[in-house]
Design an enzyme around this catalytic site. Structure first.
Site, PDB file in Angstrom:
ATOM      1  CB  SER A  41      -0.238  -8.102  -1.255  1.00 41.74           C
ATOM      2  OG  SER A  41      -1.130  -8.905  -0.497  1.00 41.74           O
TER       3      SER A  41
ATOM      4  CE  LYS B  96      -4.204  -1.766   0.173  1.00 46.83           C
ATOM      5  NZ  LYS B  96      -5.116  -1.592  -0.967  1.00 46.83           N
TER       6      LYS B  96
ATOM      7  CD  GLU C  33     -10.336   3.751   0.500  1.00 47.05           C
ATOM      8  OE1 GLU C  33      -9.570   2.843   0.122  1.00 47.05           O
ATOM      9  OE2 GLU C  33     -10.213   4.943   0.152  1.00 47.05           O
TER      10      GLU C  33
END
Length: 393
Positions: A378, A90, A112
């Site tokens: 991830s 991210k 969010e």
């Protein structure tokens, strides 16, 4: 030649576009007219690359998982996004977007978050750049991702628990969009995935494409060729998947495998398998597959993984599925948990629950001995340890 990337109108085939309320039209237009100019400027690239290197710790390693390779009868490499600062992919996107926000003169950042990884990554870059940060998070997720909530607060962010709907990612996104409608001039909305109105899906994919750029280079060093036979990634909104496949998307030699959240099984109604079950609809400003009932009302998705229970899917991935460019597999909760424990025991790596879905796809595949497979881990599993333990009780 056919391209699976975005066209000049913001569509991937029939998916995508920008369906936004009038009040946000100007914001989205401004973003659309600015983002490419900034992202392609030398000044931005230099600052972005330097932060990815010195702050995030890139390039992330491409690791040959020998014991897992032996088990699945192929050459399996893991792209280790779990080793980034903040523990997931991210951060690649939030660094890019905060640099863009700063260049656009925005002072207030909203985001969010579901699993909390995007929230933590946004709070991190806001601390770095000294900007106000407000994160919307469903109350259900606040409870199951308590550690990430505390991290965001430590980093100086305001976390607002959302109590509407299912109190998860979809509802957090609704609230963030509402906030943006109320503060269009000074607020920049950092979306964490390849969802939302154009240009977000394309922008997030471009910022995450550092993953596939590195895979190309790393495979060349390790294998003497710059492409794998298979790319495997989990997909909720789809940012790590988009980053993994970006530089390979138009190369038909490469098989793309996307693992979505089957939940308790796609026939149970307790699922987030959007591509298997979704019908064309509009969610959060884009036309894509959405899990909905006969009346077009969005159904509440379910997954054990807080990062995958989204009732939509990024338009880039909806198009790949519709055009049969990608194979999409629904991985159920128990299959993901089993795959996570397998990686932990065979390779000493505890993956995030999201990534465990990608690992769960391995059992459903048939590889040849000389196939080169790259699977993106991830995120790391620290945030999910309690869920892993509870599931096995």
């Amino acid at each position: 030649m056919k391209s699976f990337l975005v066209d000049q109108d913001g569509y991937y085939g029939e998916f995508g576009g920008a369906y936004v309320p009038e009040i946000l039209h100007k914001c989205v237009e401004e973003l659309k007219n600015t983002y490419l100019e900034v992202l392609e400027s030398e000044e931005f690239k230099k600052e972005f690359d330097q932060l990815l290197r010195d702050y995030v710790g890139r390039p992330s390693p491409l690791y040959l998982a020998r014991r897992l390779s032996e088990k699945y009868g192929c050459k399996l490499y893991l792209k280790r996004e779990d080793l980034n600062h903040t523990g997931a992919h991210k951060i690649n996107n939030t660094i890019g977007q905060i640099l863009l926000a700063r260049r656009m003169g925005k002072k207030r950042i909203i985001a969010e978050t579901g699993a909390g990884q995007h929230g933590v990554a946004t709070a991190t870059v806001c601390a770095l750049m000294n900007m106000e940060c407000i994160v919307y998070m469903g109350k259900t997720d606040v409870e199951r991702q308590h550690i990430n909530v505390e991290k965001m607060k430590m980093l100086g962010a305001t976390v607002i628990p959302v109590t509407s709907g299912n109190m998860t990612l979809k509802d957090a996104t609704n609230e963030a969009i509402r906030d943006w409608c109320c503060h269009p001039s000074d607020t920049y909305y950092i979306i964490g995935s390849t969802v939302g109105p154009h240009p977000y899906p394309d922008m997030v994919a471009r910022l995450q494409s550092v993953i596939s750029k590195e895979i190309k280079k790393q495979l060349l060093e390790k294998e003497g060729r710059d492409h794998p036979d298979y790319l495997i990634a989990c997909v909720g909104g789809g940012s790590n998947a988009a980053g993994t496949i970006y530089h390979f998307i138009n190369d038909e030699r490469i098989n793309i495998v996307l693992a979505e959240a089957g939940g308790k099984g796609i026939e149970t109604g307790m699922t987030a398998a959007t591509i298997q079950l979704g019908k064309m609809g509009i969610i959060h400003g884009a036309r894509t597959y959405v899990i909905q009932n006969e009346d077009g009302q969005i159904e509440e998705p379910y997954s054990i993984s807080a990062g995958l229970d989204y009732p939509g899917i990024g338009p880039i991935h909806a198009n790949l599925a519709a055009q049969k460019r990608a194979t999409v597999l629904a991985i159920n909760d128990d299959e993901a948990i089993e795959a996570a424990y397998e990686l932990t025991k065979l390779e000493g790596i505890i993956p995030a629950l999201e990534s465990a879905h990608a690992l769960g796809a391995l059992k459903k595949m048939k590889f040849k001995a000389n196939d080169i497979v790259v699977l993106t881990v991830s995120g790391r599993g620290d945030k999910d340890v309690e869920t892993y333990l509870a599931f096995n009780d």
